[in-house]
Design a protein around this motif. Structure first.
Motif, short mmCIF file in Angstrom:
data_model
loop_
_atom_site.label_atom_id
_atom_site.label_comp_id
_atom_site.label_asym_id
_atom_site.label_seq_id
_atom_site.Cartn_x
_atom_site.Cartn_y
_atom_site.Cartn_z
N HIS A 23 0.81 -1.22 0.00
CA HIS A 23 0.00 0.00 0.00
C HIS A 23 0.84 1.27 0.00
O HIS A 23 0.46 2.26 -0.58
N SER A 24 1.95 1.28 0.67
CA SER A 24 2.72 2.51 0.79
C SER A 24 3.91 2.48 -0.15
O SER A 24 4.77 1.62 -0.04
N HIS A 25 3.95 3.42 -1.11
CA HIS A 25 4.97 3.38 -2.13
C HIS A 25 5.58 4.75 -2.35
O HIS A 25 5.02 5.77 -2.02
N PRO A 200 -11.62 -25.10 4.56
CA PRO A 200 -12.55 -24.23 3.82
C PRO A 200 -12.37 -22.76 4.21
O PRO A 200 -11.91 -22.44 5.31
N GLY A 201 -12.72 -21.88 3.29
CA GLY A 201 -12.67 -20.45 3.56
C GLY A 201 -11.33 -19.80 3.22
O GLY A 201 -11.02 -18.72 3.73
N LEU A 202 -10.54 -20.43 2.34
CA LEU A 202 -9.22 -19.90 1.99
C LEU A 202 -9.31 -18.47 1.46
O LEU A 202 -8.56 -17.59 1.90
N GLU A 203 -10.22 -18.22 0.54
CA GLU A 203 -10.30 -16.89 -0.06
C GLU A 203 -10.76 -15.85 0.96
O GLU A 203 -10.27 -14.71 0.96
N ASP A 204 -11.67 -16.23 1.85
CA ASP A 204 -12.10 -15.31 2.91
C ASP A 204 -10.91 -14.91 3.79
O ASP A 204 -10.76 -13.73 4.15
N ARG A 205 -10.07 -15.87 4.14
CA ARG A 205 -8.92 -15.56 4.99
C ARG A 205 -7.96 -14.64 4.24
O ARG A 205 -7.40 -13.71 4.83
N ILE A 210 -5.78 -9.13 3.38
CA ILE A 210 -5.65 -8.00 2.46
C ILE A 210 -6.22 -6.74 3.09
O ILE A 210 -5.61 -5.67 3.05
N ASP A 211 -7.40 -6.86 3.68
CA ASP A 211 -8.03 -5.71 4.33
C ASP A 211 -7.16 -5.19 5.47
O ASP A 211 -7.02 -3.97 5.67
N ALA A 212 -6.58 -6.10 6.24
CA ALA A 212 -5.74 -5.70 7.37
C ALA A 212 -4.48 -4.97 6.91
O ALA A 212 -3.96 -4.11 7.62
N GLN A 213 -4.01 -5.28 5.70
CA GLN A 213 -2.83 -4.60 5.15
C GLN A 213 -3.17 -3.22 4.60
O GLN A 213 -2.29 -2.41 4.33
N GLY A 214 -4.45 -2.95 4.41
CA GLY A 214 -4.85 -1.66 3.87
C GLY A 214 -4.75 -1.56 2.36
O GLY A 214 -4.87 -0.47 1.80
N GLY A 262 2.03 -11.55 -2.13
CA GLY A 262 1.87 -10.48 -1.16
C GLY A 262 1.63 -10.96 0.25
O GLY A 262 1.95 -10.28 1.22
N LEU A 263 1.03 -12.16 0.39
CA LEU A 263 0.67 -12.67 1.71
C LEU A 263 1.56 -13.83 2.15
O LEU A 263 1.23 -14.54 3.10
#
Length: 307
Positions: A23-25, A200-205, A210-214, A262-263
């Motif tokens: 996010h920060s560049h 199950p729920g890989l994409e949700d995690r 992603i949201d936590a990284q901003g 990224g993750l």
């Protein structure tokens, strides 16, 4: 549209920047990396981003047309249009084709993206009405004259001072002119809840991380647009699409590959193994062999009119 909008030393994708970029560049280079990075890497990543933007335009064409239809209904018959962060030209070309008498100024900080856009415009016979403008919004407002419609898709949340840009857009618009701000609510989703292996729920995690990284974070622009002097109408557009399977698999490969990169230091070993299996083109459970991929997501659009 979209999805890229390279205005000031970042590569905001049509949906916002991809996870592998963070996010920060630095504001000094058109791909959001410090200028100390090798030019060969910059060029290669520019090409990868351009490919993703072109796939956005192709696979989300119905969804993006719904947005441009709505904006067109509010914009009347603009003669001068500015696309802030034109990327490879999704929004620029859609607007030029919809408004046949309009001149469209494509503003971007990447010369490579502008060159790709110019080639597309020429191929469609639009080069006489599409004008490329190499500019950095964090430095100064581009020399585009006054406008009847300003379009900004997934770009405003990357500028250093959005309120300054809103004031500059207001000043550039003719009375009654429209400013359309488009943001991706989240990165696109592809996978079912249970992919047949792993937890199950890989994409949700992945999306929670992603949201936590901003990444791709943006506020509700309505209050700031109103404070700048606009009258604002807001609308959300969701999509659930099933494009041609091989194209869908390639698109998912690009997105999830960047997500995995990224993750890498955030996902559990089990989730990393699941991602690797999905991205393995030889794996029977990989993306290229699946029939359960569905492209899902949404965008919010703020239609802001100069009084």
């Amino acid at each position: 549209m979209t999805h890229s909008q390279h205005l000031h030393g970042q590569h905001p994708h049509e949906h916002g920047e991809t996870p592998s970029h963070g996010h920060s560049h630095s504001h000094g280079h058109s791909h959001g990396e410090s200028q100390g990075h090798a030019r060969s890497h910059e060029h290669s990543d520019d090409q990868g981003m351009a490919e993703m933007l072109d796939m956005d335009a192709a696979l989300q064409a119905v969804h993006l047309a719904e947005i441009t239809d709505w904006v067109a209904g509010l914009a009347g018959a603009p003669e001068a249009i500015v696309d802030l962060g034109s990327g490879t030209g999704t929004g620029t070309l859609a607007l030029a084709e919809r408004f046949e008498k309009a001149t469209v100024f494509a503003v971007d900080n990447s010369e490579q993206m502008l060159g790709r856009l110019a080639a597309k415009a020429e191929a469609r016979g639009l080069d006489g009405r599409v004008i490329k403008v190499h500019a950095d919004l964090d430095v100064q407002w581009p020399e585009v004259g006054t406008a009847d419609l300003v379009w900004a898709a997934s770009s405003i949340h990357h500028v250093a001072d959005p309120d300054k840009v809103f004031s500059e857009v207001l000043a550039a618009l003719n009375p009654g002119g429209l400013f359309a701000v488009v943001e991706m609510d989240s990165f696109p989703r592809f996978l079912p809840e249970d992919i047949g292996f792993g937890e199950p729920g890989l994409e949700d995690r992945c999306h929670r991380l992603i949201d936590a990284q901003g990444w791709n974070a943006h506020p509700d622009w309505q209050g700031q647009l109103e404070a700048a002097g606009f009258e604002v109408e807001q609308r959300n557009f969701s999509y659930e699409l099933a494009p041609e399977p091989s194209a869908m698999a390639h698109y998912a490969q690009l997105w999830l590959g960047r997500t995995r990169t990224g993750l890498e230091d955030k996902l559990s070993p089990e989730d990393l193994a699941s991602m690797d299996a999905l991205l393995d083109k030889e794996n029977p459970a990989g993306l290229g062999h699946r029939t359960d991929l569905v492209l899902r997501g949404s965008r919010t659009v703020w239609a802001a009119r100069r009084r």
